[in-house]
Design an enzyme around this catalytic site. Structure first.
Site, PDB file in Angstrom:
ATOM      1  N   ARG A 110       0.849  -1.195   0.000  1.00 58.66           N
ATOM      2  CA  ARG A 110       0.000   0.000   0.000  1.00 58.66           C
ATOM      3  C   ARG A 110       0.885   1.245   0.000  1.00 58.66           C
ATOM      4  O   ARG A 110       1.926   1.277   0.638  1.00 58.66           O
ATOM      5  CB  ARG A 110      -0.878   0.036   1.267  1.00 58.66           C
ATOM      6  CG  ARG A 110      -1.930  -1.025   1.358  1.00 58.66           C
ATOM      7  CD  ARG A 110      -2.920  -0.666   2.471  1.00 58.66           C
ATOM      8  NE  ARG A 110      -2.279  -0.183   3.677  1.00 58.66           N
ATOM      9  CZ  ARG A 110      -1.906  -0.956   4.701  1.00 58.66           C
ATOM     10  NH1 ARG A 110      -2.119  -2.242   4.661  1.00 58.66           N
ATOM     11  NH2 ARG A 110      -1.331  -0.426   5.756  1.00 58.66           N
ATOM     12  N   TYR A 257      -1.109  -3.604  -7.100  1.00 61.33           N
ATOM     13  CA  TYR A 257      -1.018  -4.331  -5.831  1.00 61.33           C
ATOM     14  C   TYR A 257      -2.355  -4.312  -5.090  1.00 61.33           C
ATOM     15  O   TYR A 257      -3.072  -3.310  -5.107  1.00 61.33           O
ATOM     16  CB  TYR A 257       0.081  -3.728  -4.944  1.00 61.33           C
ATOM     17  CG  TYR A 257       0.007  -4.240  -3.530  1.00 61.33           C
ATOM     18  CD1 TYR A 257       0.502  -5.505  -3.209  1.00 61.33           C
ATOM     19  CD2 TYR A 257      -0.615  -3.515  -2.531  1.00 61.33           C
ATOM     20  CE1 TYR A 257       0.382  -6.008  -1.929  1.00 61.33           C
ATOM     21  CE2 TYR A 257      -0.731  -4.002  -1.241  1.00 61.33           C
ATOM     22  CZ  TYR A 257      -0.232  -5.255  -0.944  1.00 61.33           C
ATOM     23  OH  TYR A 257      -0.357  -5.757   0.333  1.00 61.33           O
ATOM     24  N   GLY A 258      -2.674  -5.383  -4.375  1.00 64.96           N
ATOM     25  CA  GLY A 258      -3.979  -5.592  -3.772  1.00 64.96           C
ATOM     26  C   GLY A 258      -4.597  -4.437  -3.033  1.00 64.96           C
ATOM     27  O   GLY A 258      -5.706  -4.002  -3.345  1.00 64.96           O
ATOM     28  N   LYS A 266      -9.490  -2.222   1.438  1.00 69.30           N
ATOM     29  CA  LYS A 266      -9.263  -1.113   2.365  1.00 69.30           C
ATOM     30  C   LYS A 266      -9.997   0.154   1.939  1.00 69.30           C
ATOM     31  O   LYS A 266     -10.528   0.892   2.775  1.00 69.30           O
ATOM     32  CB  LYS A 266      -7.764  -0.823   2.482  1.00 69.30           C
ATOM     33  CG  LYS A 266      -6.892  -2.019   2.826  1.00 69.30           C
ATOM     34  CD  LYS A 266      -7.235  -2.661   4.154  1.00 69.30           C
ATOM     35  CE  LYS A 266      -6.181  -3.688   4.538  1.00 69.30           C
ATOM     36  NZ  LYS A 266      -6.531  -4.462   5.738  1.00 69.30           N
ATOM     37  N   HIS A 286     -11.259  -2.319  11.140  1.00 69.85           N
ATOM     38  CA  HIS A 286     -10.162  -3.202  10.731  1.00 69.85           C
ATOM     39  C   HIS A 286     -10.049  -4.328  11.759  1.00 69.85           C
ATOM     40  O   HIS A 286      -9.119  -4.379  12.542  1.00 69.85           O
ATOM     41  CB  HIS A 286      -8.874  -2.363  10.665  1.00 69.85           C
ATOM     42  CG  HIS A 286      -7.719  -3.064  10.033  1.00 69.85           C
ATOM     43  ND1 HIS A 286      -6.417  -2.741  10.313  1.00 69.85           N
ATOM     44  CD2 HIS A 286      -7.652  -4.073   9.122  1.00 69.85           C
ATOM     45  CE1 HIS A 286      -5.598  -3.505   9.620  1.00 69.85           C
ATOM     46  NE2 HIS A 286      -6.325  -4.327   8.888  1.00 69.85           N
ATOM     47  N   SER A 308      -1.742  -4.816  10.459  1.00 73.78           N
ATOM     48  CA  SER A 308      -1.338  -5.906   9.577  1.00 73.78           C
ATOM     49  C   SER A 308      -0.061  -6.567  10.083  1.00 73.78           C
ATOM     50  O   SER A 308       0.815  -5.914  10.642  1.00 73.78           O
ATOM     51  CB  SER A 308      -1.108  -5.379   8.159  1.00 73.78           C
ATOM     52  OG  SER A 308      -2.302  -4.872   7.618  1.00 73.78           O
ATOM     53  N   CYS A 310       0.352  -8.561  12.550  1.00 71.90           N
ATOM     54  CA  CYS A 310       0.475  -8.638  14.009  1.00 71.90           C
ATOM     55  C   CYS A 310      -0.355  -9.791  14.581  1.00 71.90           C
ATOM     56  O   CYS A 310      -0.790  -9.742  15.727  1.00 71.90           O
ATOM     57  CB  CYS A 310       0.058  -7.325  14.656  1.00 71.90           C
ATOM     58  SG  CYS A 310       1.253  -5.986  14.456  1.00 71.90           S
ATOM     59  N   GLY A 311      -0.591 -10.809  13.778  1.00 73.54           N
ATOM     60  CA  GLY A 311      -1.248 -11.997  14.294  1.00 73.54           C
ATOM     61  C   GLY A 311      -2.736 -12.083  14.034  1.00 73.54           C
ATOM     62  O   GLY A 311      -3.411 -12.939  14.617  1.00 73.54           O
ATOM     63  N   LYS A 312      -3.275 -11.244  13.150  1.00 67.96           N
ATOM     64  CA  LYS A 312      -4.719 -11.275  12.904  1.00 67.96           C
ATOM     65  C   LYS A 312      -5.161 -12.611  12.315  1.00 67.96           C
ATOM     66  O   LYS A 312      -6.104 -13.243  12.804  1.00 67.96           O
ATOM     67  CB  LYS A 312      -5.136 -10.147  11.965  1.00 67.96           C
ATOM     68  CG  LYS A 312      -5.094  -8.773  12.581  1.00 67.96           C
ATOM     69  CD  LYS A 312      -5.576  -7.712  11.608  1.00 67.96           C
ATOM     70  CE  LYS A 312      -7.072  -7.815  11.397  1.00 67.96           C
ATOM     71  NZ  LYS A 312      -7.556  -6.796  10.441  1.00 67.96           N
ATOM     72  N   ASP A 333     -10.027  -9.917   8.667  1.00 68.18           N
ATOM     73  CA  ASP A 333      -9.461  -8.585   8.437  1.00 68.18           C
ATOM     74  C   ASP A 333     -10.418  -7.433   8.701  1.00 68.18           C
ATOM     75  O   ASP A 333      -9.998  -6.400   9.221  1.00 68.18           O
ATOM     76  CB  ASP A 333      -8.956  -8.491   6.994  1.00 68.18           C
ATOM     77  CG  ASP A 333      -8.060  -7.286   6.757  1.00 68.18           C
ATOM     78  OD1 ASP A 333      -7.204  -7.005   7.612  1.00 68.18           O
ATOM     79  OD2 ASP A 333      -8.205  -6.627   5.719  1.00 68.18           O
ATOM     80  N   ARG A 424       1.823 -12.252  -0.538  1.00 67.68           N
ATOM     81  CA  ARG A 424       0.440 -12.518  -0.138  1.00 67.68           C
ATOM     82  C   ARG A 424      -0.115 -13.800  -0.752  1.00 67.68           C
ATOM     83  O   ARG A 424       0.351 -14.276  -1.777  1.00 67.68           O
ATOM     84  CB  ARG A 424      -0.462 -11.351  -0.592  1.00 67.68           C
ATOM     85  CG  ARG A 424      -0.111 -10.007   0.025  1.00 67.68           C
ATOM     86  CD  ARG A 424      -0.670  -9.875   1.407  1.00 67.68           C
ATOM     87  NE  ARG A 424      -0.291  -8.635   2.060  1.00 67.68           N
ATOM     88  CZ  ARG A 424      -0.997  -8.080   3.050  1.00 67.68           C
ATOM     89  NH1 ARG A 424      -2.108  -8.655   3.467  1.00 67.68           N
ATOM     90  NH2 ARG A 424      -0.569  -6.962   3.621  1.00 67.68           N
ATOM     91  N   ARG A 455       1.921  -5.027  18.323  1.00 67.22           N
ATOM     92  CA  ARG A 455       3.200  -5.700  18.601  1.00 67.22           C
ATOM     93  C   ARG A 455       4.029  -4.791  19.502  1.00 67.22           C
ATOM     94  O   ARG A 455       4.618  -3.816  19.052  1.00 67.22           O
ATOM     95  CB  ARG A 455       3.923  -5.986  17.283  1.00 67.22           C
ATOM     96  CG  ARG A 455       5.210  -6.778  17.412  1.00 67.22           C
ATOM     97  CD  ARG A 455       5.829  -7.022  16.050  1.00 67.22           C
ATOM     98  NE  ARG A 455       5.075  -7.992  15.282  1.00 67.22           N
ATOM     99  CZ  ARG A 455       5.309  -9.303  15.273  1.00 67.22           C
ATOM    100  NH1 ARG A 455       6.288  -9.799  16.010  1.00 67.22           N
ATOM    101  NH2 ARG A 455       4.590 -10.111  14.526  1.00 67.22           N
TER     102      ARG A 455
END
Length: 640
Positions: A110, A257-258, A266, A286, A308, A310-312, A333, A424, A455
């Protein structure tokens, strides 16, 4: 008047022929083919507003063909054949219908610095403290500059290409919590990926005929002579992502890019979604959503906000180690949440797939994700193995003969990664073996608790419960976390990331906090709010908590607190588990004292950093309740 044409049936039956025609079709041939303006039934059935949007977009961008996506398997096969011809995708024969894409090295994440919100006033977008300056909480663009940016980039940008029209639903089609968008794009990669990440096609067009309200999404990968990758056209020097909430419009140029190009994600679900949610009285966040069933068979749902990487996804697809617990995934997400007529906060996952970070995902960290991704998946910027598979850092030992994300032989003795840190997988949510039975429920699932976290290697306890809703909003407003590879920031820098929404606010952050504070009302059942930190380290740099499936022990305590079990003690930060209340049976020794310690010096500095952030980034727009909470924190720490 612009003429339309869907991809002819014989092209779909002969995908290779379709690919060749779509690549080489000239504008003159296109006009000849459409002489007489014979519209297919599908195009003719478009509502006037949708057709007007397509006509305006095509007149601006001048594509050679216009294709209305129907979401069919035949169409997906045709897109894949085209992308193979163009060099965008290559097959991964080791798996079932999986593909590898490599982006231009300048188009890998992004681009937050080039993402803007257009509104009548600057203060509608960013807090007054940053008026006329760069804000960490969003980028404002006035309407004349918005229009200039479009005029400088889009005219003729799709010449020689097909414009794909993607009608899509964010959320289950027909749900009162769902919203519809129409994205036009010149990227078959985007068209294919949107099929995975959203619900597209005929059912959405039928819903549009009942209600013509939709979000207009215009995207082009752009044109650039300097783009290094033939199979990945882009224009990184002129990339821009624009949002105009007043008109429900998103415009994106220059990136494939996504996060920059899959405009339902997003851009719609969060930036525009947050504005729509404020207008209509709900929350677009989010957040992942999981269903947790305890040993007694009682099921509750939890929403959780983490930045993003961080373990989602790990939490969304957790394999609990605590006996008797079961976790099921609703989403990994984004959560759209609204109170129902009975005062229950209901949530849907507006997405249809997972766009997850690959590095760090493995059989040991997330076996559910690994079971999900090796079917019907597009991998982007991961490494390739010589047997037609994929590999990334953290997946396990690297095999011989790995090709890196740039398509070059990888030398494992060097420090360069084989997979890009932000590589990804884009995979259908239905692949997940623990997908929740109600994940597509039109009414949404009831939320009992909201987790916030990031984090934080030092100072922040494993779990803290907010004393009340306003305190919970403060915990979200004051969130900080190490930066991730999902955007153009270097890692290891602790950044303020309120509600994990810092890159995604669609309007003034102070007003966002006021919106959250307005949620409690008579008759509403308010979820409890918690802050968690799986990443605290000891003085030797080792994690104090094992994380992953062991986080089910924290969820156990969270749900017991939702039942008002008296298993807590009060601290200067809020409520934490009382000694022995956190179930640590069969775990190696955990230094609970250090894990839950609240270092006074650390927290005095933390409070000062939060105050500085509030003053410099928000100023007068910060609700008084947040200043009150900060003063309470300072007072509590000084007394401790």
């Amino acid at each position: 008047m612009l003429h339309f044409k869907t991809i002819p049936e014989d092209y779909i039956r002969k995908t290779a022929e379709f690919a060749q025609v779509a690549v080489n079709c000239s504008r003159a041939a296109h006009q000849t083919a459409l002489r007489g303006n014979k519209l297919s039934p599908q195009v003719a059935a478009l509502t006037p507003k949708v057709r007007a949007f397509i006509e305006r977009s095509a007149a601006l961008c001048e594509p050679d063909l216009v294709h209305i996506c129907d979401g069919s398997e035949a169409e997906a096969n045709a897109l894949v054949a085209l992308m193979q011809t163009q060099g965008t995708l290559k097959p991964l024969p080791k798996y079932d219908n999986c593909w590898l894409a490599r982006t231009d090295p300048a188009d890998v994440a992004r681009v937050e610095s080039r993402t803007f919100i257009c509104a009548e006033r600057e203060r509608d977008v960013v807090p007054i403290a940053r008026a006329g300056q760069k804000s960490a909480l969003g980028n404002y663009i006035p309407l004349p500059d918005y229009e200039k940016a479009v005029a400088e980039r889009f005219p003729g940008c799709m010449r020689g290409r097909t414009m794909y029209v993607i009608p899509f639903s964010m959320g289950p089609v027909g749900s009162p919590l769902s919203k519809i968008g129409v994205e036009v794009t010149d990227s078959p990669y985007v068209a294919y990926s949107m099929r995975v990440m959203t619900r597209i096609g005929a059912a959405v067009l039928e819903a549009l005929r009942k209600d013509e309200h939709f979000v207009r999404c215009l995207h082009s990968v752009g044109r650039s002579e300097s783009s290094a990758t033939i199979g990945w056209p882009c224009d990184p020097a002129r990339t821009i992502i624009l949002h105009r909430p007043a008109d429900n419009e998103i415009v994106s140029y220059g990136s494939g890019y996504g996060g920059n190009s899959l405009l339902g994600k997003k851009c719609f679900a969060l930036r525009l979604g947050s504005v729509i949610a404020r207008r209509e009285g709900w929350l677009a966040e989010h957040m992942l959503i999981v269903g947790v069933t305890d040993p007694k068979g009682r099921k509750r749902y939890i929403a959780a906000a983490f930045p993003s990487a961080c373990g989602k996804t790990n939490l969304a697809m957790m394999t609990p180690t605590l006996p008797g617990y079961k976790v099921e995934c609703v989403g990994d997400d984004i959560a759209w949440m609204k109170f129902d007529k009975n005062g229950v906060l209901r949530a849907i996952n507006p997405e249809n797939g997972f766009f997850g970070v690959a590095p760090g995902t493995s059989e040991s960290t997330n076996p559910i994700a690994m079971e999900s991704v090796f079917k019907d998946t597009v991998f982007t910027n991961v490494a390739e193995t010589k047997d037609g598979g994929v590999w990334w850092e953290g997946m396990g030992g690297a095999p011989e003969g790995v090709t890196d994300w740039k398509g070059q032989p990888w030398d494992k003795t060097k420090k360069t990664p084989a997979a890009h840190p932000n590589s990804r997988f884009c995979t259908p949510a239905g692949n997940c073996p623990i997908i929740d039975g109600d994940w597509e429920s039109a009414e949404g699932v009831p939320i009992s608790a909201i987790l916030l976290g990031g984090r934080r290697p030092a100072g922040v306890p494993l779990v803290v419960e907010a004393r009340d809703w306003a305190h919970g909003v403060f915990l979200g407003a004051s969130m900080r976390s190490e930066a991730t590879a999902a955007a153009e920031y270097a890692g290891k820098v602790v950044m303020h990331d309120p509600f994990a929404m810092r890159p995604f606010f669609g309007y003034n952050f102070g007003e966002y906090l006021k919106h959250w504070l307005s949620m409690p009302r008579a008759g509403r059942q308010m979820p409890k709010i918690f802050h968690v930190n799986w990443f605290r380290k000891d003085q030797q740099g080792k994690f104090l908590w094992p994380g992953f499936g062991e986080n089910s022990r924290v969820l156990d305590w969270v749900l017991r607190r939702c039942d008002d079990e008296q298993c807590h003690v009060e601290t200067p930060l809020g409520f934490v588990p009382k000694p022995g209340a956190l179930n640590c049976s069969n775990l190696d020794d955990i230094n609970m004292n250090e894990l839950f310690s609240i270092p006074k010096d650390f927290w005095l500095q933390e409070a000062d950093a939060i105050e500085k952030y509030f003053k410099e980034e928000v100023g007068e727009d910060l609700p008084n309740e947040m200043w009150d909470q900060l003063m309470t924190l300072k007072k509590n720490i000084k007394k401790s």
